[in-house]
Design an enzyme around this catalytic site. Structure first.
Site, PDB file in Angstrom:
ATOM      1  N   THR A 127       0.856  -1.188   0.000  1.00 33.35           N
ATOM      2  CA  THR A 127       0.000   0.000   0.000  1.00 33.35           C
ATOM      3  C   THR A 127       0.892   1.237   0.000  1.00 33.35           C
ATOM      4  OG1 THR A 127      -1.914   1.039   1.058  1.00 33.35           O
ATOM      5  CG2 THR A 127      -0.302   0.032   2.531  1.00 33.35           C
ATOM      6  N   ASN A 128       0.345   2.413   0.261  1.00 39.67           N
ATOM      7  CA  ASN A 128       1.148   3.644   0.277  1.00 39.67           C
ATOM      8  C   ASN A 128       0.545   4.621   1.277  1.00 39.67           C
ATOM      9  OD1 ASN A 128      -0.798   5.514  -1.181  1.00 39.67           O
ATOM     10  ND2 ASN A 128      -0.621   3.876  -2.677  1.00 39.67           N
ATOM     11  N   HIS A 129       1.174   5.791   1.407  1.00 42.49           N
ATOM     12  CA  HIS A 129       0.802   6.732   2.467  1.00 42.49           C
ATOM     13  C   HIS A 129      -0.316   7.710   2.100  1.00 42.49           C
ATOM     14  CE1 HIS A 129       3.538   5.521   5.508  1.00 42.49           C
ATOM     15  NE2 HIS A 129       4.619   5.702   4.754  1.00 42.49           N
TER      16      HIS A 129
END
Ligand code: C5P
Length: 221
Positions: free
Chosen positions: A29-31
């Site tokens: 995933t990512n921020h």
């Protein structure tokens, strides 16, 4: 006072990250916080639009009057957006969609074997590009598309190139470092006529300004 510049318009928005499962407990995933997309959903609803918000895994309240669809992976986001896109006048893609996903989700948690020094490799496959797919729908089924770009350098050049590559009339660049999760941002609007900066402000102020810019550019009904 907010003029109802999007009265009678239907707006579809993607927001947040995607989560690409590796096994039942892990993923890629990512921020992305989803804050910009949720602010645009709120601003579009305030401007009189009927708004559908397709959200990846985020912890944000649904803006008033907005229809929200929660998804997890890029494929689920794609499958939620594509059948709905033709019924919308505007599509705003703010989601930070993972480019790749594990080719297969393992049914059971991957275990580290006793004494194992090297991880078991797994294959990645490409995710669909949701924005580029919507932007290539045939005339009459295609909403007016807005893309986003987060770049670490050469934003103007990359934003111009991305606008052409994605085939969208308006591409919005996030200017300035580390916009993910922050409450303020600076936006660069890139369209066929050139560039325009929306000065640093909180994301709701920017979202309202962006909604006004989109409304001005929409073809008359
Ligand atoms: O190519 P890049 O990921 O930098 O493009 C960013 C823009 O494309 C954003 O508007 C993002 O929401 C959209 N996008 C998408 N589907 C993907 C990748 C990006 O809709 N698979």
């Amino acid at each position: 006072f907010q003029p109802k510049v999007l009265a009678g318009r239907r707006v579809l928005i993607t927001a947040g990250p995607t989560f690409e499962a590796i096994d039942p407990v892990r993923g890629i995933t990512n921020h992305s916080s989803g804050k910009m997309g949720f602010a645009i959903a709120r601003a579009a609803a305030e401007a009189g639009a009927q708004v559908t918000l397709v959200a990846g895994p985020v912890h944000l309240p649904t803006p008033a009057g907005v229809t929200r669809i929660d998804v997890r992976s890029a494929q689920q986001m794609h499958d939620a957006v594509l059948p709905r896109a033709p019924a919308h006048d505007v599509f705003v893609a703010t989601a930070a969609v993972a480019d790749w996903r594990p080719a297969a989700e393992q049914g059971e948690k991957i275990k580290k074997a006793e004494g194992q020094r090297v991880p078991a490799p797994f294959a990645l496959v490409e995710n669909p590009d949701i924005l580029a797919t919507v932007a290539r729908l045939p005339e009459g089924q295609r909403p007016w598309c807005v893309g986003f770009a987060a770049e670490s350098h050469d934003l103007v050049r990359h934003a111009r190139e991305k606008r052409l590559r994605k085939g969208v009339p308006l591409l919005v660049g996030n200017l300035g470092p580390a916009t993910f999760g922050r409450d303020d941002n600076t936006l660069l609007l890139v369209d066929a006529a050139g560039e325009r900066e929306l000065a640093t402000a909180d994301k709701l102020t920017l979202a309202r300004a962006l909604v006004a810019e989109i409304a001005q550019r929409l073809p008359a009904v």
